[in-house]
Write an enzyme that holds these catalytic residues in place. Structure first.
Site, PDB file in Angstrom:
ATOM      1  N   HIS A 147       6.778 -31.088 -26.382  1.00 35.92           N
ATOM      2  CA  HIS A 147       6.683 -32.092 -25.232  1.00 35.92           C
ATOM      3  C   HIS A 147       5.243 -31.524 -24.286  1.00 35.92           C
ATOM      4  CE1 HIS A 147      10.304 -34.025 -25.280  1.00 35.92           C
ATOM      5  NE2 HIS A 147      10.703 -32.883 -25.860  1.00 35.92           N
ATOM      6  N   GLU A 192      -0.409  -9.728 -17.427  1.00 35.98           N
ATOM      7  CA  GLU A 192      -0.308  -8.703 -16.390  1.00 35.98           C
ATOM      8  C   GLU A 192      -1.523  -7.382 -16.855  1.00 35.98           C
ATOM      9  OE1 GLU A 192       3.527  -8.082 -13.848  1.00 35.98           O
ATOM     10  OE2 GLU A 192       3.761  -7.575 -15.812  1.00 35.98           O
ATOM     11  N   TRP A 216      -3.827  -1.663  -1.312  1.00 35.00           N
ATOM     12  CA  TRP A 216      -3.869  -2.765  -1.933  1.00 35.00           C
ATOM     13  C   TRP A 216      -4.435  -3.880  -1.122  1.00 35.00           C
ATOM     14  CZ3 TRP A 216      -1.613  -7.788  -1.847  1.00 35.00           C
ATOM     15  CH2 TRP A 216      -1.791  -8.718  -3.106  1.00 35.00           C
ATOM     16  N   LYS A 243       4.158 -10.020 -19.335  1.00 36.19           N
ATOM     17  CA  LYS A 243       3.633  -8.522 -19.730  1.00 36.19           C
ATOM     18  C   LYS A 243       2.393  -8.604 -20.135  1.00 36.19           C
ATOM     19  CE  LYS A 243       6.650  -6.088 -18.040  1.00 36.19           C
ATOM     20  NZ  LYS A 243       6.718  -7.207 -17.025  1.00 36.19           N
ATOM     21  N   LYS A 253       2.854  -2.212  -7.523  1.00 37.26           N
ATOM     22  CA  LYS A 253       4.161  -2.102  -7.979  1.00 37.26           C
ATOM     23  C   LYS A 253       5.367  -2.875  -7.154  1.00 37.26           C
ATOM     24  CE  LYS A 253       7.310  -0.830 -10.851  1.00 37.26           C
ATOM     25  NZ  LYS A 253       7.307  -1.177 -12.127  1.00 37.26           N
ATOM     26  N   CYS A 280       0.795  -1.262  -0.036  1.00 39.06           N
ATOM     27  CA  CYS A 280      -0.028   0.133   0.182  1.00 39.06           C
ATOM     28  C   CYS A 280       0.875   1.155  -0.160  1.00 39.06           C
ATOM     29  CB  CYS A 280      -0.781  -0.034   1.280  1.00 39.06           C
ATOM     30  SG  CYS A 280      -1.880  -1.460   1.318  1.00 39.06           S
ATOM     31  N   GLU A 320       9.110 -13.394 -20.089  1.00 43.19           N
ATOM     32  CA  GLU A 320       8.997 -12.082 -19.653  1.00 43.19           C
ATOM     33  C   GLU A 320       7.553 -11.460 -20.760  1.00 43.19           C
ATOM     34  OE1 GLU A 320       9.036  -8.227 -18.056  1.00 43.19           O
ATOM     35  OE2 GLU A 320       9.215 -10.221 -17.489  1.00 43.19           O
ATOM     36  N   ASN A 367       1.015  -0.387   6.102  1.00 37.87           N
ATOM     37  CA  ASN A 367       1.086  -1.208   4.942  1.00 37.87           C
ATOM     38  C   ASN A 367       1.818  -2.697   5.534  1.00 37.87           C
ATOM     39  OD1 ASN A 367       2.061  -2.018   2.699  1.00 37.87           O
ATOM     40  ND2 ASN A 367       3.868  -0.755   2.450  1.00 37.87           N
ATOM     41  N   GLY A 368       1.296  -3.439   5.057  1.00 36.39           N
ATOM     42  CA  GLY A 368       2.147  -4.891   5.399  1.00 36.39           C
ATOM     43  C   GLY A 368       0.737  -5.740   5.917  1.00 36.39           C
ATOM     44  N   ARG A 425       1.114   1.616  -6.126  1.00 36.47           N
ATOM     45  CA  ARG A 425       1.282   0.721  -5.042  1.00 36.47           C
ATOM     46  C   ARG A 425      -0.020  -0.128  -4.408  1.00 36.47           C
ATOM     47  NH1 ARG A 425       6.469   1.072  -2.270  1.00 36.47           N
ATOM     48  NH2 ARG A 425       5.277  -0.214  -0.473  1.00 36.47           N
TER      49      ARG A 425
END
Length: 602
Positions: A500, A484, A74, A481, A597, A2, A477, A98-99, A27
């Protein structure tokens, strides 16, 4: 994860806090709220949804006062509702957090037995009531007694209407910084929130408690007042603005050549790599027997490329571990082990925990990080900063390419100091590396072509990304992206693994992005492409100007560079593919759903 902002001074607190929250919305953006203090009264407004919802309400409701706290959330405990939004209150006390408080259920039960009622589902409200339960006119003492009962990783910012103008800050395994002004001071969970107000920062350490007023601040550790150094941050506030681009992500894609140049700047002298911040002695370098790279998400993909670099040039066995897995498995570590954590924010919870455990077991720890004096650099024996500048878009771009550059720099340095490369070879590699930003710039000129591609491909529901060798991590990656920010299902695979299992998915409705630039296995990649075409798959190739590739696929052309540098160039088309598809679909590019983030919780 957050965002926290606090202000105490002589100016109106609400506008300063609101502007700070705008800079921290990356955040978390499930809800937001602000509390100010005026005439020994608290004034609060909270809203579910993105910060714009709170801003709309504040246009009609002023919160008076020159001291206040704010939060953008968040969600961890409880749904993203107004009731669960911060700040939370208990009597005269207001608090943002935060946490995660791991033992909040036990504490909540105990507080309920004492007569406290709860208006939210959060662990944060428990802390507010807990402080209030110890409060006898001294907020500092009450806060100290409360945090002695807390288990977890958290940062707290506390205000009390009975002591207007004073803020209490607690940092415990979650980021919190003080910003210093003239007759005013600031608190934030990240630098960009208050960078437009000050360049002077104090980075609190784990276990620190700061008591902050407009005129002064005090920092305490283990009950004793301590001095923490004041650091000047050189980032420009303009670096955190969009600068005419539609989204931060697009701006940051275009900033990559500059960011890589900044990462390389000052690292070469007389044909040698000079990395003094690693603080490695010659005997420590020669004693390295094994290297372990630990990271999460995009940084993990960068670490995978780093493994290719390190094993090729240092000849040291190198492992790559996902930090959340590494920290909980049995580890074999001794004094000959070098651990390299890789993190954009320097606050990634799993990476930080893995670092601490490896360090306790005797490993040498050298980190790669973007944020100066964040937790991971402070816990490491040495650091190599990437100098990407602030990255606001949740989907990482320039942080990734600068991590690749940093990993190559570290590899050259170790190979140089271990005499695995001659001075002439090192000098030649430096020349090749310094040419890469120009190659990146040439790819950035083709954005319109990717916009047209997005128009054709945005309706597909599944994508496959294939790569080999140095570019397998780029396939991973690229898939990350796309999923996301566009919410399209995408998977990355080693090209040779397609037979496979994944080949069963391929038909005319499966676009397959193949990284097919020149390499030692280029012919095998072409064969993989033919196999996709034979199953009617739609091939999109990232390649140099190759007739063989263009004959079978839609092709995005990139300049030819030495294979080991190709990830820094080839990743840009995958970023563009994700960006333009997301934008065409109308998704929120910079703030994709459910993400934040800096991942500071498990």
């Amino acid at each position: 994860m957050c965002g926290i902002v606090g202000y105490t001074g002589s100016r109106a607190a609400m506008p300063i806090i609101l502007e700070g929250l705008k800079k921290l919305e990356y955040r978390g953006y499930d809800s937001a709220g602000i509390t100010t203090i005026s005439d020994r009264n608290t004034h609060s407004l909270k809203s579910a949804g993105k910060l714009i919802e709170l801003e709309r309400q504040l246009a009609n409701q002023h919160l008076p006062g020159t001291c206040g706290i704010g939060h953008t959330r968040w969600a961890t405990h409880g749904k993203p509702t107004t009731e669960n939004a911060h700040p939370h209150h208990s009597g005269s006390i207001a608090l943002v957090h935060n946490g995660i408080i791991e033992n909040y259920q036990q504490l909540k039960k105990s507080l309920q037995e004492k007569g406290y009622t709860f208006a939210s589902q959060t662990d944060t409200e428990v802390v507010a009531h807990l402080i209030h339960s110890h409060y006898q006119g001294d907020l500092v003492k009450a806060t100290v007694r409360a945090i002695e009962q807390l288990h977890g990783a958290y940062s707290l910012l506390v205000a009390d209407s009975n002591t207007p103008g004073t803020l209490i800050c607690i940092k415990h395994q979650s980021p919190l910084v003080l910003g210093l002004g003239t007759d005013e001071n600031y608190v934030a969970s990240d630098i960009p929130a208050i960078l437009s107000e000050t360049r002077e920062f104090i980075f609190l350490e784990d276990g620190d408690m700061a008591v902050v007023s407009s005129a002064q601040y005090q920092v305490f550790a283990d009950g004793q007042e301590v001095e923490r150094p004041v650091k000047t941050v050189s980032w420009s506030p303009a670096a955190a603005e969009k600068d005419g681009y539609k989204h931060f992500m697009l701006k940051e894609i275009h900033e990559q050549p500059r960011a890589v140049r900044d990462t390389l700047r000052g690292k070469f002298f007389a044909g040698k790599v000079v990395l003094s911040d690693l603080r490695l002695q010659p005997n420590e370098i020669s004693d390295i027997k094994r290297i372990i790279l630990v990271a999460c998400g995009t940084s993990w993909h960068a670490a995978m490329v780093g493994k290719y670099y390190l094993e090729k040039y240092t000849r040291i066995p190198t492992e790559v571990d996902i930090a959340s897995e590494y920290r909980y498995r049995q580890k074999i570590i001794d004094s000959g082990t070098l651990v390299i954590p890789v993190s954009q924010s320097g606050e990634t919870a799993d990476t930080l925990a893995a670092l601490k455990e490896a360090k306790t077991m005797g490993a040498k720890v050298l980190c790669i990080c973007n944020v100066m004096d964040s937790s991971i650099p402070r816990e490491s024996h040495g650091v190599l900063y990437t100098n990407a500048g602030p990255e606001i878009g949740v989907a990482s771009t320039k942080a990734f390419t600068t991590q690749l550059a940093a990993l190559y720099l570290m590899t050259l340095y170790l190979a140089q100091e271990r005499n695995q490369l001659t001075p002439e070879q090192v000098a030649d590699k430096i020349v090749d590396l310094e040419a890469i930003p120009a190659a990146m710039e040439s790819v950035l000129q083709d954005g319109e072509r990717y916009a047209r591609f997005a128009e054709r491909y945005h309706n597909y529901t599944d994508f496959l990304f294939l790569g080999r060798s140095y570019n397998l991590p780029i396939a991973l990656e690229g898939a990350l992206k796309l999923k996301e920010i566009s919410y399209i299902h995408a998977e990355g695979y080693a090209s040779g693994e397609m037979k496979h299992g994944p080949i069963a998915l391929i038909d005319e409705n499966m676009p397959v992005v193949v990284i097919a630039t020149p390499s030692e296995v280029h012919e095998k990649v072409l064969s993989n492409m033919e196999e996709v075409m034979a199953r009617k798959g739609r091939v999109i190739a990232i390649s140099t100007n190759s007739t063989a590739v263009e004959a079978v696929a839609d092709t995005f052309i990139v300049p030819e560079v030495p294979e080991e540098f190709s990830p820094m160039v080839n990743v840009i088309p995958t970023q563009f593919i994700a960006y333009y598809i997301s934008d065409f679909k109308g998704c929120d590019v910079d703030q994709p759903r459910n993400l934040a983030k800096s991942v500071t919780v498990e």
